[in-house]
Design an enzyme around this catalytic site. Structure first.
Site, mmCIF file in Angstrom:
data_model
loop_
_atom_site.group_PDB
_atom_site.id
_atom_site.type_symbol
_atom_site.label_atom_id
_atom_site.label_comp_id
_atom_site.label_asym_id
_atom_site.label_seq_id
_atom_site.Cartn_x
_atom_site.Cartn_y
_atom_site.Cartn_z
ATOM 1 N N ASP A 115 0.813 -1.228 0.000
ATOM 2 C CA ASP A 115 0.000 0.000 0.000
ATOM 3 C C ASP A 115 0.843 1.275 0.000
ATOM 4 O OD1 ASP A 115 -2.187 -1.605 0.175
ATOM 5 O OD2 ASP A 115 -2.522 -1.278 2.314
HETATM 6 P P1 TAP Z 1 0.754 -3.884 3.178
HETATM 7 O O1 TAP Z 1 0.174 -2.911 2.244
HETATM 8 O O2 TAP Z 1 -0.151 -4.523 4.179
HETATM 9 O O3 TAP Z 1 1.468 -4.999 2.281
HETATM 10 C C1 TAP Z 1 2.291 -5.944 2.841
HETATM 11 C C2 TAP Z 1 2.610 -6.964 1.780
HETATM 12 O O4 TAP Z 1 3.539 -7.843 2.372
HETATM 13 C C3 TAP Z 1 1.409 -7.788 1.358
HETATM 14 O O5 TAP Z 1 0.897 -7.386 0.118
HETATM 15 C C4 TAP Z 1 1.950 -9.234 1.345
HETATM 16 O O6 TAP Z 1 1.832 -9.753 0.038
HETATM 17 C C5 TAP Z 1 3.423 -9.068 1.697
HETATM 18 N N1 TAP Z 1 3.888 -10.120 2.602
HETATM 19 C C6 TAP Z 1 3.271 -10.647 3.662
HETATM 20 N N2 TAP Z 1 4.030 -11.602 4.207
HETATM 21 C C7 TAP Z 1 5.137 -11.701 3.452
HETATM 22 C C8 TAP Z 1 6.294 -12.506 3.493
HETATM 23 N N3 TAP Z 1 6.456 -13.449 4.430
HETATM 24 N N4 TAP Z 1 7.267 -12.311 2.571
HETATM 25 C C9 TAP Z 1 7.106 -11.377 1.610
HETATM 26 N N5 TAP Z 1 6.032 -10.584 1.513
HETATM 27 C C10 TAP Z 1 5.057 -10.742 2.426
HETATM 28 O O7 TAP Z 1 1.952 -3.276 4.043
HETATM 29 P P2 TAP Z 1 2.700 -1.867 3.895
HETATM 30 O O8 TAP Z 1 3.061 -1.586 2.481
HETATM 31 O O9 TAP Z 1 3.762 -1.903 4.953
HETATM 32 O O10 TAP Z 1 1.596 -0.813 4.283
HETATM 33 C C11 TAP Z 1 1.106 -0.729 5.604
HETATM 34 C C12 TAP Z 1 -0.406 -0.693 5.556
HETATM 35 O O11 TAP Z 1 -0.881 -0.905 6.902
HETATM 36 C C13 TAP Z 1 -0.914 0.665 5.088
HETATM 37 O O12 TAP Z 1 -2.095 0.496 4.334
HETATM 38 C C14 TAP Z 1 -1.224 1.363 6.412
HETATM 39 O O13 TAP Z 1 -2.213 2.350 6.264
HETATM 40 C C15 TAP Z 1 -1.712 0.202 7.259
HETATM 41 N N6 TAP Z 1 -1.585 0.459 8.702
HETATM 42 C C16 TAP Z 1 -0.401 0.790 9.220
HETATM 43 C C17 TAP Z 1 -0.290 1.101 10.552
HETATM 44 C C18 TAP Z 1 1.033 1.531 11.089
HETATM 45 S S1 TAP Z 1 1.056 2.515 12.322
HETATM 46 N N7 TAP Z 1 2.138 1.120 10.548
HETATM 47 C C19 TAP Z 1 -1.409 1.007 11.387
HETATM 48 C C20 TAP Z 1 -2.634 0.608 10.825
HETATM 49 C C21 TAP Z 1 -2.701 0.333 9.474
HETATM 50 P P3 TAP Z 1 1.827 -11.345 -0.203
HETATM 51 O O14 TAP Z 1 0.731 -11.885 0.632
HETATM 52 O O15 TAP Z 1 1.609 -11.481 -1.667
HETATM 53 O O16 TAP Z 1 3.176 -11.844 0.231
#
Ligand code: TAP
Length: 455
Positions: A383
């Protein structure tokens, strides 16, 4: 004399708590922040135990032993990825303590309390118990003990607010009459139920923000407890906890371009699957292909996300960075404020692996550098790189600032599949001709790239 000594100890503790927050606001000083907070808490407990009204230590010693037996293994054994749920559990128990103290005070001296103190006690109990059940539910969602998707039903916001209304009304009657005692049970019941209703419609991935909000409720409850018990340090520490939790949740909402009410009442994350657009193809590459591109690069910007934490690939990514820098490649790490699932998630992981702070670049600093980068290596992030945040007004992440990896000459994505991330939406970048998708677990793929580079 002992009373006066305690007051001085409380003053030193309060200063240490403030310093802890100050230190924790910067990566370089965050560890000192931990130490300052721990020392402040140790002094606060020691100062309280010296108060003249503490006449018997037996139950206290038992409580300390139980706390140590539960807390020490949790601190030592719990993986970094489980920190959000561990924090939720801590809030649950802290808030339960505040609720129970308020309950004891109500039954011991409720009849003597002035309307002001009864009002404060009701607020303590309301916030304490709702934080208790809310945090327990947040823990269960994060630990996947219950479904993490938002549980929605018609009129949910009206039902929740009505239950809260019953709690508030009961509190007002108690303030006016200081009784009857049975009404107090209604207040407790409404608070416990509201905590559950508040969290049920919130998706598991929003829990970190919710936990910051619950943190501020628990802090406020502790602060009100300070008024009821006439303990100044509790008032100060609770207020610090309450306000810092609130500021943190606001910052998290801002970084995701979400409003506070959208997080609490928006049931975000209902459409998690089936969003990936069909009929489009991506180019899958091997770790060796990625190694070849990195071999030729002069500048590489590494973007890490939740997948890095999930696969515990921080040491592998550090090894890769060292290897590339050893070849004279300019390596930078780009840090998005909401990468991962908790504030500072990437900073903590990369610091654990020993990545020097001067290689870490905040989003505003690094975005202008992408057009000059040969490779943007995206490890387990999604994201935070998705251009839909800028181009698709109907996207749930529209308006969220992103890391502009698409401006680099080549983008290498390491993730296991085309699955979406937290926001549940497809990422245009996967389909660009300049993008190389290397499918697999982040740690495994990085290890293979390192082996290929060494070979
Ligand atoms: P995400 O958009 O959630 O993407 C993480 C990606 O990691 C997933 O698409 C997944 O794809 C991949 N993944 C998962 N396990 C894996 C593994 N073992 N090896 C390789 N890839 C793996 O994460 P982001 O880019 O860090 O963004 C964070 C999101 O969380 C944002 O939308 C943000 O708004 C939200 N959020 C963040 C927080 C805070 S404070 N950080 C709090 C609430 C919400 P696959 O399944 O295809 O591997």
């Amino acid at each position: 004399m002992a009373e006066r000594f305690t007051e001085w100890i409380y003053l030193v503790s309060a200063v240490l708590f403030i310093l802890a927050l100050k230190f924790m606001s910067e990566v370089r000083t965050a560890r000192w922040g931990n130490w300052a907070g721990a020392l402040g808490m140790l002094l606060a407990v020691a100062g309280t135990l010296m108060r003249p009204e503490v006449v018997d230590y037996r139950w206290i010693i038992l409580a300390v032993v139980v706390g140590f037996v539960v807390g020490a293994p949790m601190g030592l054994l719990m993986p970094m990825t489980a920190v959000p749920q561990r924090t939720a559990l801590s809030h649950a128990f802290g808030a339960l303590a505040a609720g129970l103290v308020g309950t004891a005070e109500f039954y011991l001296r409720g009849a003597e309390l002035s309307p002001f103190f009864m009002g404060v006690l009701c607020l303590e109990v309301l916030l304490g118990y709702l934080t208790f059940t809310g945090s327990l539910l947040a823990f269960a969602k994060l630990q996947e003990l219950i479904p993490t998707r938002p549980i929605v039903y018609p009129g949910r916001n009206y039902i929740s607010l009505s239950v809260l209304g019953v709690g508030v009304l009961t509190g007002l009657i108690l303030v006016a009459n200081r009784g009857p005692a049975e009404l107090f049970l209604v207040l407790v019941g409404a608070a416990l139920l509201f905590g559950v209703l508040l969290i049920l419609p919130i998706g598991g991935a929003d829990m970190p923000t919710v936990i910051a909000i619950l943190n501020s409720y628990a802090g406020l409850s502790a602060s009100f407890m300070g008024f009821v018990l006439d303990n100044k340090l509790l008032i100060v520490a609770g207020a610090l906890d309450g306000s810092s939790g609130f500021i943190l949740s606001m910052l998290m909402c801002k970084a995701m371009n979400r409003s506070f009410t959208n997080v609490l009442f928006g049931a975000f994350g209902q459409v998690q699957v089936g969003e990936v657009e069909k009929g489009r193809t991506v180019q899958g590459y091997t770790p060796e292909d990625a190694a070849a591109v990195l071999w030729d690069a002069r500048s590489v910007i590494i973007v890490t996300g939740y997948g890095l934490a999930a696969s515990q690939a921080q040491h592998a990514v550090k090894e890769l960075a060292d290897l590339l820098m050893g070849r004279g490649v300019d390596v930078k790490f780009a840090i998005h404020p909401v990468a991962g699932r908790m504030p500072g998630h990437m900073n903590v992981l990369l610091a654990e692996a020993g990545v020097p702070y001067d290689l870490l670049y905040e989003m505003d600093e690094v975005n202008p550098l992408f057009p000059e980068a040969d490779v943007a290596l995206v490890v387990g992030a999604n994201d935070i790189t998705n251009p839909a945040a800028k181009t698709k007004p109907d996207s749930p992440i529209y308006g969220m600032p992103i890391l502009e990896v698409d401006k680099a000459r080549t983008v290498v994505f390491i993730k296991r599949s085309l699955a979406p991330g937290f926001a549940g939406i497809d990422n245009e970048l996967f389909y660009l001709p300049k993008t190389m998708m290397v499918f697999g677990d982040a740690k495994k793929v990085l290890t293979q790239i390192i082996a290929a580079l060494k070979g």
